[in-house]
Design an enzyme around this catalytic site. Structure first.
Site, PDB file in Angstrom:
ATOM      1  N   SER A  27       0.837  -1.215   0.000  1.00 14.38           N
ATOM      2  CA  SER A  27       0.000   0.000   0.000  1.00 14.38           C
ATOM      3  C   SER A  27       0.865   1.255   0.000  1.00 14.38           C
ATOM      4  CB  SER A  27      -0.882   0.026   1.253  1.00 14.38           C
ATOM      5  OG  SER A  27      -1.792  -1.026   1.230  1.00 14.38           O
ATOM      6  N   ARG A 127     -13.224  -7.039 -11.021  1.00 13.59           N
ATOM      7  CA  ARG A 127     -13.420  -6.416  -9.702  1.00 13.59           C
ATOM      8  C   ARG A 127     -14.232  -5.121  -9.802  1.00 13.59           C
ATOM      9  NH1 ARG A 127      -8.056  -6.640  -6.338  1.00 13.59           N
ATOM     10  NH2 ARG A 127      -9.541  -6.047  -4.720  1.00 13.59           N
ATOM     11  N   SER A 171     -13.411   1.136   2.826  1.00 13.02           N
ATOM     12  CA  SER A 171     -12.404   0.845   1.803  1.00 13.02           C
ATOM     13  C   SER A 171     -11.390   1.980   1.718  1.00 13.02           C
ATOM     14  CB  SER A 171     -13.066   0.639   0.436  1.00 13.02           C
ATOM     15  OG  SER A 171     -12.079   0.707  -0.583  1.00 13.02           O
ATOM     16  N   GLN A 173      -9.075   2.072  -0.396  1.00  8.24           N
ATOM     17  CA  GLN A 173      -8.847   2.373  -1.815  1.00  8.24           C
ATOM     18  C   GLN A 173      -9.823   3.430  -2.302  1.00  8.24           C
ATOM     19  OE1 GLN A 173      -9.049  -1.394  -3.849  1.00  8.24           O
ATOM     20  NE2 GLN A 173      -7.061  -2.056  -3.066  1.00  8.24           N
ATOM     21  N   ASP A 319      -6.875  -8.162   4.582  1.00  5.96           N
ATOM     22  CA  ASP A 319      -6.063  -8.980   3.670  1.00  5.96           C
ATOM     23  C   ASP A 319      -5.542 -10.252   4.335  1.00  5.96           C
ATOM     24  OD1 ASP A 319      -6.392  -7.175   1.590  1.00  5.96           O
ATOM     25  OD2 ASP A 319      -4.625  -6.014   2.136  1.00  5.96           O
ATOM     26  N   LYS A 346     -12.159  -9.604  -3.606  1.00  5.60           N
ATOM     27  CA  LYS A 346     -10.708  -9.360  -3.626  1.00  5.60           C
ATOM     28  C   LYS A 346     -10.120 -10.022  -4.882  1.00  5.60           C
ATOM     29  CE  LYS A 346     -10.426  -6.861   0.069  1.00  5.60           C
ATOM     30  NZ  LYS A 346     -10.060  -5.458  -0.062  1.00  5.60           N
TER      31      LYS A 346
HETATM   32  C1  S3P Z   1      -5.579  -1.350   0.162  1.00  7.70           C
HETATM   33  C2  S3P Z   1      -6.811  -1.387   0.752  1.00  7.70           C
HETATM   34  C3  S3P Z   1      -7.583  -2.625   0.931  1.00  7.70           C
HETATM   35  C4  S3P Z   1      -6.694  -3.868   0.801  1.00  7.70           C
HETATM   36  C5  S3P Z   1      -5.769  -3.781  -0.388  1.00  7.70           C
HETATM   37  C6  S3P Z   1      -4.868  -2.572  -0.272  1.00  7.70           C
HETATM   38  C7  S3P Z   1      -4.915  -0.038  -0.017  1.00  7.70           C
HETATM   39  O1  S3P Z   1      -8.588  -2.697  -0.053  1.00  7.70           O
HETATM   40  O2  S3P Z   1      -7.499  -5.027   0.700  1.00  7.70           O
HETATM   41  O3  S3P Z   1      -4.969  -4.944  -0.464  1.00  7.70           O
HETATM   42  O4  S3P Z   1      -3.709  -0.004  -0.304  1.00  7.70           O
HETATM   43  O5  S3P Z   1      -5.604   0.981   0.146  1.00  7.70           O
HETATM   44  P1  S3P Z   1     -10.014  -1.982   0.190  1.00  7.70           P
HETATM   45  O6  S3P Z   1      -9.734  -0.573   0.416  1.00  7.70           O
HETATM   46  O7  S3P Z   1     -10.792  -2.174  -1.071  1.00  7.70           O
HETATM   47  O8  S3P Z   1     -10.639  -2.691   1.353  1.00  7.70           O
END
Ligand code: S3P
Length: 445
Positions: A27, A127, A171, A173, A319, A346
């Site tokens: 990340s 996805r 989330s 992300q 994760d 995922k």
């Molecule tokens: C991540 C957020 C998570 C995680 C992914 C990395 C990130 O996803 O599962 O492996 O770097 O922001 P989500 O935000 O969709 O839960």
């Protein structure tokens, strides 16, 4: 059906011993390249994850006109072009397997003067992207998709404005995509989460000099500032450490130290869950590295017992569920996971792929719509498929450390997305694990 022909043969090795250092945080590595590219000045990233996912993000920024040097493995020098310095790409931008790459890039690209197209591999192409398209369009963006799936055609030349957005699912992300678009938006962008998620984007924006007001569960910023290059020292990825924490917890006689692991509280839910199951894990030598807490995790084998995983832990270990499922299958009694429906979207449907995989090895596991009920079981050898999901492959390799007979794990090439060198590192501390390359028809099952 197997997507790549690469497979592993795994079986019980020796008790796990020694010290390991796992690769850099995925990340943080993605975000370091992104913010470095959008900053004024030169950003040096050390501890960068040399995985396929993060390399794909670096390649995308090169296509967007950013010079990125690789002076040595795990190092990048990103020559920032400033917030408005990206150039129109000549071809679609390939994010590979990386949901983080595609979703965060959607936020950046939605605010550019030029059109762009984001594509991904077969898994990423399945996805859900509506979760980023919807809030970005509320900000004034225009993004076309295939009924919410990639490729994403991101239209340029749109004037964005700030919004207040309550995320329907927790989330990081989605939160990050909105905040990155918010850098370019007029006015205030505010995101509120149903449960706090990892705050790396907020922390890194602040380190790059952008004023961000954030606390667990909410973040707010205004458009119109600049990012100033700064060096980023990436800690080791807790999610990669997780495989060793579980493996040493379930293989009798093990005693292992995982060094310098990132300990952001929004990532360490598995540690709390494993301890509640009776795991013997010591957090030693806590210190700061690049603005993040890190520690050495010292783990010894301990008999585990099943638990009801507290729902509020789910985002902090999102994760790590494939590894937790293995711990649960090796524990005494029943483990119940609920509130984790996100696992179904995922890199694979992680509830289904783990249920099928563990069942093939003799575990009693029942799927529920948002989790699973896993009974402690005696595992045996067999053939399993990771469905191209890196974390499933590595988790099943841990399960194999508890069985006498061999376990064949198919479709493992994507382990390189997050954990290059996993096989060598795991073997070095005692795993029984062979990278078998192309499958031979006479091998096993
Ligand atoms: C991540 C957020 C998570 C995680 C992914 C990395 C990130 O996803 O599962 O492996 O770097 O922001 P989500 O935000 O969709 O839960």
């Amino acid at each position: 059906m197997s997507g790549s022909s690469q497979h592993w043969i795994a079986s019980a090795g020796a008790p796990l011993r020694g010290r390991v250092r796992v690769p850099g945080d995925k990340s943080i590595s993605h975000r370091a390249v992104m913010l470095g590219a959008l900053a004024d000045g030169v950003t040096r990233v050390s501890g960068f994850l040399e995985g396929e996912d993060t390399r794909a993000t670096a390649r995308v920024f090169e296509q967007l006109g950013v010079l990125i040097e690789t002076p040595s493995a795990s190092e990048r020098i990103v020559h920032g072009v400033g917030l408005h310095g990206l150039r129109a790409p000549g071809a679609p931008l390939d994010c590979g397997n990386a949901g983080t790459g595609m979703r965060l890039l959607a936020g950046v690209l939605a605010a550019q003067a030029f059109d762009s197209v984001l594509v991904g591999d077969a898994s990423l192409s399945k996805r859900p992207m509506k979760r980023v398209i919807e809030p970005l369009e509320r900000m004034g963006a225009l993004i076309e998709s295939h009924d919410g799936l990639p490729p994403l055609q991101v239209r340029g030349g749109r004037a964005l404005h700030g919004v207040e957005y309550a995320l329907p699912v927790a989330s990081a992300q989605v939160k990050s995509a909105i905040l990155l678009a918010g850098l370019y938006a007029q006015g205030t962008t505010r995101v509120v989460e149903p449960h706090p998620t990892r705050d790396y984007t907020e922390r890194m924006l602040a380190a790059f000099g952008w004023p961000v007001d954030f606390s667990p569960g909410r973040a707010q910023l205004e458009g119109g500032h600049r990012l100033r290059a700064t060096d980023v020292d990436v800690p080791a990825d807790f999610s990669s450490a997780a495989f060793f924490l579980v493996a040493a917890s379930v293989v009798p006689g093990s005693e292992l130290c995982v060094d310098a692991v990132g300990m952001n509280p929004r990532r360490t839910g598995l540690l709390r869950a494993l301890r509640a199951m009776g795991a013997d894990i010591d957090v030693r030598n806590e210190r700061e590295q690049g603005g993040e807490g890190v520690a050495d995790l010292h783990v010894r084998y301990a008999p585990l017992r099943g638990i009801d995983v507290p729902v509020e832990l789910v985002p902090d270990m999102i994760d790590e569920f494939p590894a937790l499922f293995v711990a649960a299958a090796c524990a005494q009694g029943r483990t119940v996971v609920r509130g984790a429906a996100e696992l179904r979207v995922k890199e694979s449907d992680r509830i289904a792929t783990m249920a099928v995989g563990l069942r093939a090895l003799g575990a009693r596991i029942e799927e529920t719509p948002d989790g699973a009920i896993i009974e402690g079981s005696t595992l045996h050898g067999g053939a399993v498929d990771s469905h191209g999901d890196h974390r499933i492959a590595m988790s099943l390799a841990i399960a194999a450390q508890r069985v006498g007979g061999p376990v064949r794990i198919d479709d493992v090439a994507n382990v390189a997305t997050s954990f290059p060198g996993f096989v060598a590192l795991a073997r070095g501390c005692g795993f029984g694990l062979d990278d078998a390359g192309e499958p031979a028809s006479d091998q096993l099952v």
